[in-house]
Design a protein around this motif. Sequence first.
Motif, mmCIF file in Angstrom:
data_model
loop_
_atom_site.group_PDB
_atom_site.id
_atom_site.type_symbol
_atom_site.label_atom_id
_atom_site.label_comp_id
_atom_site.label_asym_id
_atom_site.label_seq_id
_atom_site.Cartn_x
_atom_site.Cartn_y
_atom_site.Cartn_z
ATOM 1 N N GLY A 139 -36.843 19.571 -7.612
ATOM 2 C CA GLY A 139 -36.791 19.156 -6.215
ATOM 3 C C GLY A 139 -37.408 17.794 -6.000
ATOM 4 O O GLY A 139 -36.873 16.946 -5.272
ATOM 5 N N ASN A 142 -35.039 15.148 -7.483
ATOM 6 C CA ASN A 142 -33.854 14.938 -6.654
ATOM 7 C C ASN A 142 -34.175 14.200 -5.354
ATOM 8 O O ASN A 142 -33.375 13.385 -4.880
ATOM 9 N N ARG A 143 -35.345 14.474 -4.787
ATOM 10 C CA ARG A 143 -35.730 13.744 -3.573
ATOM 11 C C ARG A 143 -35.862 12.252 -3.864
ATOM 12 O O ARG A 143 -35.460 11.407 -3.043
ATOM 13 N N ARG A 144 -36.422 11.930 -5.017
ATOM 14 C CA ARG A 144 -36.534 10.519 -5.385
ATOM 15 C C ARG A 144 -35.156 9.905 -5.618
ATOM 16 O O ARG A 144 -34.874 8.782 -5.154
ATOM 17 N N LYS A 147 -33.150 9.097 -2.463
ATOM 18 C CA LYS A 147 -33.700 7.961 -1.729
ATOM 19 C C LYS A 147 -33.322 6.636 -2.392
ATOM 20 O O LYS A 147 -33.123 5.626 -1.709
ATOM 21 N N PHE A 163 -28.580 19.641 -3.862
ATOM 22 C CA PHE A 163 -29.018 18.564 -2.972
ATOM 23 C C PHE A 163 -29.076 18.997 -1.510
ATOM 24 O O PHE A 163 -29.177 18.167 -0.614
ATOM 25 N N LEU A 166 -31.621 17.623 1.500
ATOM 26 C CA LEU A 166 -32.287 16.410 1.017
ATOM 27 C C LEU A 166 -31.776 15.159 1.707
ATOM 28 O O LEU A 166 -32.157 14.047 1.334
ATOM 29 N N ASP A 167 -30.919 15.316 2.697
ATOM 30 C CA ASP A 167 -30.389 14.191 3.458
ATOM 31 C C ASP A 167 -29.713 13.171 2.546
ATOM 32 O O ASP A 167 -29.857 11.963 2.717
#
Length: 387
Positions: A139, A142-144, A147, A163, A166-167
């Motif tokens: 998680g 994937n957030r990194r 972005k 995903f 996670l926008d």
Amino acid sequence: MMTLRIAQLANFVGPVSGGMRVAIEELGKGYVAAGHERILVIPGERDTTAETDNGIVVQVRAPRISRDYRMIARPWRALEVLDRFRPTSIEVSDKWTLSPAARWASRRGIGSVLFSHERLDDMLSGWVRAQFGVETAVGALNRRLVKEFDAVVVTSAYAAEEFADLDANLWRVPLGVDLATFNPGIGQPSEDGLVKLCYVGRMSHEKNPELAVAAAVELHRRGVPIQLNMYGVGPDLEKMRVQAGDAPVVFHGFVKGRDEVARRFAASDISLSVCPSETFGLAVLEALACGTPVVTSNRGGAHELVDATSGEYGSPDAVGIADAIERLMARLGPQLRQAARARAEQYTWQASVDKMLRLHEDLAHQVPNRPVRRSGFRPRTNGSKDQ
């Protein structure tokens, strides 16, 4: 029409690579056919540059991490190649050492795409045989990634789940199949009383080939007249030979050439693509295109490719897959093979290329004042011209 300069970067691409290599090659070929420039940067034994009919292919000297695969350990060397090519957008098929390419692109006002070929949460939990800690680590990664990259491409609904929330600027782009190479006219199963099963893929635990062997062992125990033909190489091969015991399982090794792979599919009654963590499953489409119905696990991207007319699915265990095979055996015949081919015809590489080009065009226009020039790329190494 704007001429794009698309740079594709990937690790784990080698002579025996499977679906990811095929996807990168087919997309790159489509980009060039549409009139765009393309460069592919991959790891190799030494630095080489080749100008091919499908764009420039650069191999960056990289260490071997297994018998079959290399990984670019110094990403700045790949980024130096991009500096010379000056792409309008980049497409990265790697979540590890090549992910710094996203920051490189951002600093230059260049669009970046992460092409997600694997679902890390399920893949890593399979490796460590536990879920504890994996979801947290994946998680965070994937957030990194979402972005840093302007867009993330997935090939299935299953792949997209990683995903969720996670926008991400998420694009779903199903892959295609070469309907000319893979076609029912190149062969058919022999009528010798045995139901011919096949598995085509890497013999490594992340692909779950042992599940196909376990299902064959279970069918043999039930007295079902089958033969399972395993095509591929990998680190788990010898372990699966032991697993098969006296069951009718034949290990054929690596099959060279897509034409020969197609003939092996066409000569089978049923193909097994049973990995429950596969994000797509090109082998599924290739089998279906040859008229060969497919058994998959009841979860994963491969399962999404098989409908009620073209195959069966079961729980990812020996009994569940064996039950699905027996259900499909009861339906074998010309109509099933025709339905399998019709299912594959819904997935073309041209559709995949068209959608990816729309994404690259969107990214290229994010900085409307950027000048578009030919790259002027010149190799720094002694390259070769492919004939």
